[in-house]
Design an enzyme around this catalytic site. Sequence first.
Site, PDB file in Angstrom:
ATOM      1  N   CYS B  87       0.844  -1.200   0.000  1.00 44.46           N
ATOM      2  CA  CYS B  87       0.000   0.000   0.000  1.00 44.46           C
ATOM      3  C   CYS B  87       0.882   1.254   0.000  1.00 44.46           C
ATOM      4  CB  CYS B  87      -0.951  -0.061   1.195  1.00 44.46           C
ATOM      5  SG  CYS B  87      -2.415   0.960   0.944  1.00 44.46           S
ATOM      6  N   HIS B 195      -3.177  -5.728   0.711  1.00 43.96           N
ATOM      7  CA  HIS B 195      -2.588  -5.948   2.033  1.00 43.96           C
ATOM      8  C   HIS B 195      -2.503  -7.428   2.381  1.00 43.96           C
ATOM      9  CE1 HIS B 195      -2.543  -1.788   3.575  1.00 43.96           C
ATOM     10  NE2 HIS B 195      -3.624  -1.614   2.861  1.00 43.96           N
ATOM     11  N   GLU B 197      -0.811  -8.678   4.691  1.00 46.85           N
ATOM     12  CA  GLU B 197      -0.737  -8.803   6.165  1.00 46.85           C
ATOM     13  C   GLU B 197      -2.125  -8.790   6.801  1.00 46.85           C
ATOM     14  OE1 GLU B 197      -0.354  -6.070   4.525  1.00 46.85           O
ATOM     15  OE2 GLU B 197      -0.880  -4.292   5.710  1.00 46.85           O
TER      16      GLU B 197
END
Lengths: 737, 220
Positions: B87, B195, B197
């Site tokens: 990002c 993302h 994560e």
Amino acid sequence: MPRNSKNKPVITPEIVAEHGLSEGEYEIILDRLGREPNINELGIFSVMWSEHCSYKSSRRHLAKFLTKGDKVIQGPGENAGVIDIGDGDAIIFKMESHNHPSYIEPYQGAATGVGGIMRDVFTMGARPIALMNALRFGEPDHPKTKSLVNGVVAGIGGYGNCVGVPTVGGETNFHKGYNGNILVNAMCVGLARTDNVFYSAAKGIGNPIFYVGSKTGRDGIHGATMASAEFDDDSEEKRPTVQVGDPFTEKLLIEACLELMATDAIIAIQDMGAAGLTSSSIEMADKGGVGIELNLDKVPQREPNMTPYEMMLSESQERMLMVIQPGKEQMAFDVFEKWELDVAQIGKTTDTGRLVLKHQRKKVCDIPIAPLADDAPNLDRPYEIPKSLPVISLSDIHETQDYDDALVRIISNPDIASKRWIWEQYDRTVMTDTVDSSQSGGDAAIVRIHGSNKAVAITTDVTPRYVQADPYEGGKQCVAETWRNLTCVGADPIAITDCLNFGNPERPEIMGQLVGAIEGMNEACRAFDYPVVSGNVSLYNETNGQAIPPTPAVGGVGLIPDLTHFATLNGAKEGDTLILLGETTGWLGSSIYLREILRREEGAPPPVDLEAEKRTGDYVRKLIRMRRVNAVHDLSDGGLAITACEMAFAGNIGMSLNASVGIPLHGWLFGEDQGRYLLAVDEHSVNPVISTAKDKGIIAQVVGKVGGDRITAVGGFDVTLQGLREKHEGWLPEFMS
Amino acid sequence: MKTAVIVFPASNCDRDAAVALEKITGHKAEMVWHRETTLPAGIDFVVIPGGFSYGDYLRSGAMAARSPIVKDIVTKANLGLPVAGFCNGFQILTEAGLLPGALMRNTGLKYVCRPQKLKISNNNTRYTSKYGNVSEVTFPIAHHDGNYFADDETLNKLEKGGRVVFRYDGNPNGSARDIAGICNEAGNVFGMMPHPERAIDPLHGGTDGINLFKSIIESI
């Protein structure tokens, strides 16, 4: 402004009136000071005694609320409420309105609403972990509605996304009653340790007072006074009273404050919200029973030549005031300088009990603090609680001849249609603890407590048309619905925050709506042992004498002790049986059906039987913990039909509803009787679920089946899930395009 | 295995990245402040996390790319240190010149947050090798400036070199050739708007992100 020979403004009756003070209030000021106030002092009294800061119309009624309970660490009166969720964890939360500024300047009004509510929460030592918002706009056809929606949503997203706190849910309604006054209510939930909660009471004498955060500018001067008056056709001119937000600074402020809070440097801390430096310094001093002396020359200023009046009344955002432990000043400077924030020691606590301000070596204000709080007006305004609208018999409500059309119209009406266009603009997954959010269309958002296997459930709710039709029952209903929403995900409801949005309290019927709603809410709070721990009141939501529908928005918080046992409305599978818990009479008074299909906004709202409600909810929670249910959704707007559709959308699977027994079909499908839940259960669980319900005195019946790709009701509608979903998803994007 | 997460003012996925790294490696990541001039000794993998570095009031990532720590990262990345940006981290890597192209405002002009289906375009990179035959994953996206742009020559070069690692299945932001993630020529520097994560736990709704972290960690 008239000036005397020393070129100082003279306090004329016009100036007093411009400050929103009544003659009687001014008399009290003269009496307490023993002299005429100067303009700075007048300004300070004016904001402290404004409706927004003093709650002068509502205080005596708010005092009726249940505010205590086993889990309550701090109730109303601090920046936010604090509850105990076990293991040394505390949840700190509050909801607040930013209605007036958001109507005048939607982006900044909404953005600073989010910023302000977050500061209320991290001021107390909590890391914000979730945001919600409850929005009310005018009718879609109104020329301002579209741009207001655009601006408000962009403002909420622009602020929350940058700060990195997930916006996990909320509600949005449209009604002509909000054409001239939209409502923007923002809620923040934070996580702290129970042994590290911070309060605002200043302590000690001679302790240093620190100012941290953005510089003070000329924005938002008299915002609190503006928020305490009605709008007229010239409200646009109030734009300069709206503050401007800077989420970047807010993020730095959060990290810096939490870093310093991990040490023992802070004695007391208070954010500068409404009425800025004035209310923060006075509240800290008043609560601690000390005096405060500030040197305004030390206040970080954005513009040159600011006057004491401007500095004290500025509502510049992202600022905090704190009392620092003597000897720890350098520690504080180091932390704030690391985060590149403006920081200054601007004064000290004193033993005088007075607020003394110095500017360019002159004393520009010297007033006793106690009267600002103790003598704040506490009005007993006349009120008349409006009687409930008459009950409409089901036989007087026309049955639709075209159920397919009725279902499509209801599922795609602005209040029920999907709000994806809104929530896709909010970061819902940052912090990686969001278990469920607006995305599922569920009853409550679920946010895990970081690093643990427990979670908080959060919801906001109110049905203004019910409160309009009967403030007392409507007040009960909004509290009950949040309790029900938390129950639906398997959470133990703990406490609420509220945002009471009403019209002009000087009118007895409006005051009556407020009092009626408070009393109804309170009855529900007591029935569920579900106290109010924080909140705010927003009055004067009127334009040219036209008040908004009474809107006591409620934010509920509950605890899911173990994330291996929770439920959502997503999870129904092929072959599941649909069970309805709770009594159905086919109540269509003040319903969505009546409004959308028959264009009638009338009739008593459905009553809430609090005992039955509690019994049923406790049972639902038990079923979830026993893993007896695959999906749960409560029945609200649009009744059984809409609840089934929403469960179908979430699970992407069809639903077929049985014929109604003993109740006319339109009442059966669209009636809004309260205290009901729809459960999807495995076939082998049907008998035990129903028989145990009956043992507990809860009405339970099989009402349909899960499966296929259609939504059907015997004798009623038969439509495809996909076609219905397109209608449900289609309205808002089309409106906003 | 030593990993580091860079923290800029208003990074907001720094903790999320650290949680993911600890889950995969079993060791806490070092949190490195933007004003540091060098990475701690012995760092094997660096994550530049998402957020709004310095408020992103200028072009997204432009100021962070000029911070002291990024200078050191550029030097070490050019010597082969694995560096990933997600990002805002991706935006910073393009601004720092470690990856080609730029991230512009989404074509819809709105911030967009949703679970996003992605196609793995190259399963043979240091960031995707563990996916095996899997060709589709879902990661959340959450950005306002994710519209990947580069000139045709650059795009052709990326494609030819197998450096387009992920593409969107249903382009959410107008990115050229549906590009969601790319790597540098040497394959050690990787950036993507989605993302990973946020997809490492069943409660996130999926665990597709785990193999991305495993791939790069095991390649070291």
